[in-house]
Write an enzyme that holds these catalytic residues in place. Structure first.
Site, PDB file in Angstrom:
ATOM      1  CG  ASN A 112      -1.133  36.693  65.893  1.00 38.90           C
ATOM      2  OD1 ASN A 112      -0.158  35.952  66.014  1.00 38.90           O
ATOM      3  ND2 ASN A 112      -1.693  36.964  64.714  1.00 38.90           N
ATOM      4  CE  LYS A 155       0.097  39.729  63.389  1.00 41.69           C
ATOM      5  NZ  LYS A 155      -0.283  40.756  62.437  1.00 41.69           N
ATOM      6  CG  HIS A 176      -3.726  36.082  60.916  1.00 43.37           C
ATOM      7  ND1 HIS A 176      -3.036  36.853  60.016  1.00 43.37           N
ATOM      8  CD2 HIS A 176      -3.933  36.863  62.007  1.00 43.37           C
ATOM      9  CE1 HIS A 176      -2.844  38.051  60.548  1.00 43.37           C
ATOM     10  NE2 HIS A 176      -3.369  38.081  61.757  1.00 43.37           N
ATOM     11  CD  GLU A 220       0.070  38.796  59.427  1.00 37.50           C
ATOM     12  OE1 GLU A 220       0.555  37.996  60.245  1.00 37.50           O
ATOM     13  OE2 GLU A 220      -0.168  39.996  59.699  1.00 37.50           O
ATOM     14  CD  GLU A 262      -6.869  39.806  63.085  1.00 39.19           C
ATOM     15  OE1 GLU A 262      -6.493  40.273  64.152  1.00 39.19           O
ATOM     16  OE2 GLU A 262      -6.127  39.150  62.325  1.00 39.19           O
ATOM     17  N   GLY A 295      -1.393  45.977  61.302  1.00 36.14           N
ATOM     18  CA  GLY A 295      -0.007  46.464  61.327  1.00 36.14           C
ATOM     19  C   GLY A 295       0.195  47.756  60.566  1.00 36.14           C
ATOM     20  CB  SER A 308      -3.831  49.294  64.013  1.00 40.54           C
ATOM     21  OG  SER A 308      -2.971  48.925  62.944  1.00 40.54           O
TER      22      SER A 308
HETATM   23  P1  PGA Z   1      -1.881  44.363  64.621  1.00 42.27           P
HETATM   24  O1  PGA Z   1      -2.180  42.837  64.187  1.00 42.27           O
HETATM   25  O2  PGA Z   1      -2.554  44.558  65.968  1.00 42.27           O
HETATM   26  O3  PGA Z   1      -0.401  44.461  64.701  1.00 42.27           O
HETATM   27  O4  PGA Z   1      -2.486  45.236  63.569  1.00 42.27           O
HETATM   28  C1  PGA Z   1      -3.406  42.237  64.427  1.00 42.27           C
HETATM   29  C2  PGA Z   1      -3.393  40.802  63.938  1.00 42.27           C
HETATM   30  O5  PGA Z   1      -2.974  40.547  62.802  1.00 42.27           O
HETATM   31  O6  PGA Z   1      -3.785  39.878  64.680  1.00 42.27           O
END
Ligand code: PGA
Length: 249
Positions: A9, A11, A95, A97, A167, A173, A212
């Site tokens: 992803n 983003k 997601h 976010e 997740e 992140g 992460s």
């Molecule tokens: P990250 O994000 O690996 O940077 O923690 C995962 C995601 O939100 O898909």
């Protein structure tokens, strides 16, 4: 047999030129992979260009979102049919976010899921709890609700292709990851919730871990019985890291 999947992803990262470069690097490296499906989800602006790069490889294209309406006066939106028409195969939906910053609710997500399937896109449906919910021991309830309110509305046929991603928001992140035991515990729970509605079919559902995930921890997490791969954010932006994660089964 469940499909092992590693999905990137991206983003809101990379310029189109950087994205094309990254996709080319992945195409060059993917021959070294066995039995794992690679999916990449670049920003909308890059999709066509990147489809040209990965078109003949086995890497599949995903979008990070799609509109909740078919077409028309919805400024700034991109429809599932537009995405399908340029070779997009998957769409990340739900997601955290999107839920958090763009107020996506189960109601919106039900519409998006229906449009994704109607246009031949396969959803990667994300669930996961925040830090407070985890600390209060509510993570099971949160994930169950996110599944019941959306996934339970799918037909059996739609469910057959669905990919689920767990997740934990507190791990996205942040550099924190769920321990492999925490991941297994909740992945097994998610599979149970899916089984309650769809029976034995849930044994074939790929459930990805996200948060992460890196070359250094992927192997331990992927070794767990109910973890079928990862949805990778930050580490998906470096070709060698993404491929190293995909080699971690
Ligand atoms: P990250 O994000 O690996 O940077 O923690 C995962 C995601 O939100 O898909």
């Amino acid at each position: 047999m469940r499909k092992q999947i590693v999905a990137g992803n991206w983003k809101m990262n990379t310029t189109p030129a950087e994205g094309v470069k990254l996709a080319k690097e992945l195409v060059a490296l993917e021959g070294s992979l066995n039995n794992v499906s690679l999916i990449i989800a670049p920003p909308y602006t890059h999709l066509s260009m990147i489809q040209d790069v990965i078109g003949k490889s086995s890497i599949a294209l995903s979008s990070q979102n799609c509109a909740d309406e078919v077409k028309g006066a919805y400024t700034g939106e991109v429809s599932a049919s537009m995405l399908a028409s340029i070779g997009t195969e998957y769409v990340i939906l739900g997601h955290s976010e999107r839920r958090q910053y763009y107020s996506e609710t189960s109601e919106t997500l039900n519409k998006k899921m229906a449009l994704a399937y109607a246009n031949g896109l396969t959803p990667i449906y994300c669930v996961g709890e925040n830090k407070e919910e985890r600390e209060a021991g509510r993570h099971f309830d949160v994930c169950r609700k996110q599944i019941e309110e959306v996934v339970y509305n799918l037909t059996e046929e739609q469910f057959d292709t669905l990919v689920v991603a767990y997740e934990p928001i507190w791990a996205i992140g942040t550099g924190l990851t769920a321990s492999s035991d925490q991941a297994q515990e909740i992945h097994a729970f998610i599979r149970e919730v899916l089984t309650s509605k769809f029976g034995a079919k849930a044994e074939n559902t790929s459930i990805l871990y996200g948060g992460s995930c890196k070359p250094g921890n992927a192997q331990e997490i992927f070794s767990k019985k109910d973890v079928d791969g990862g949805l990778i954010g930050g580490a998906a932006l470096v070709a060698e890291d993404f491929v190293a994660i995909a080699k971690s089964f």
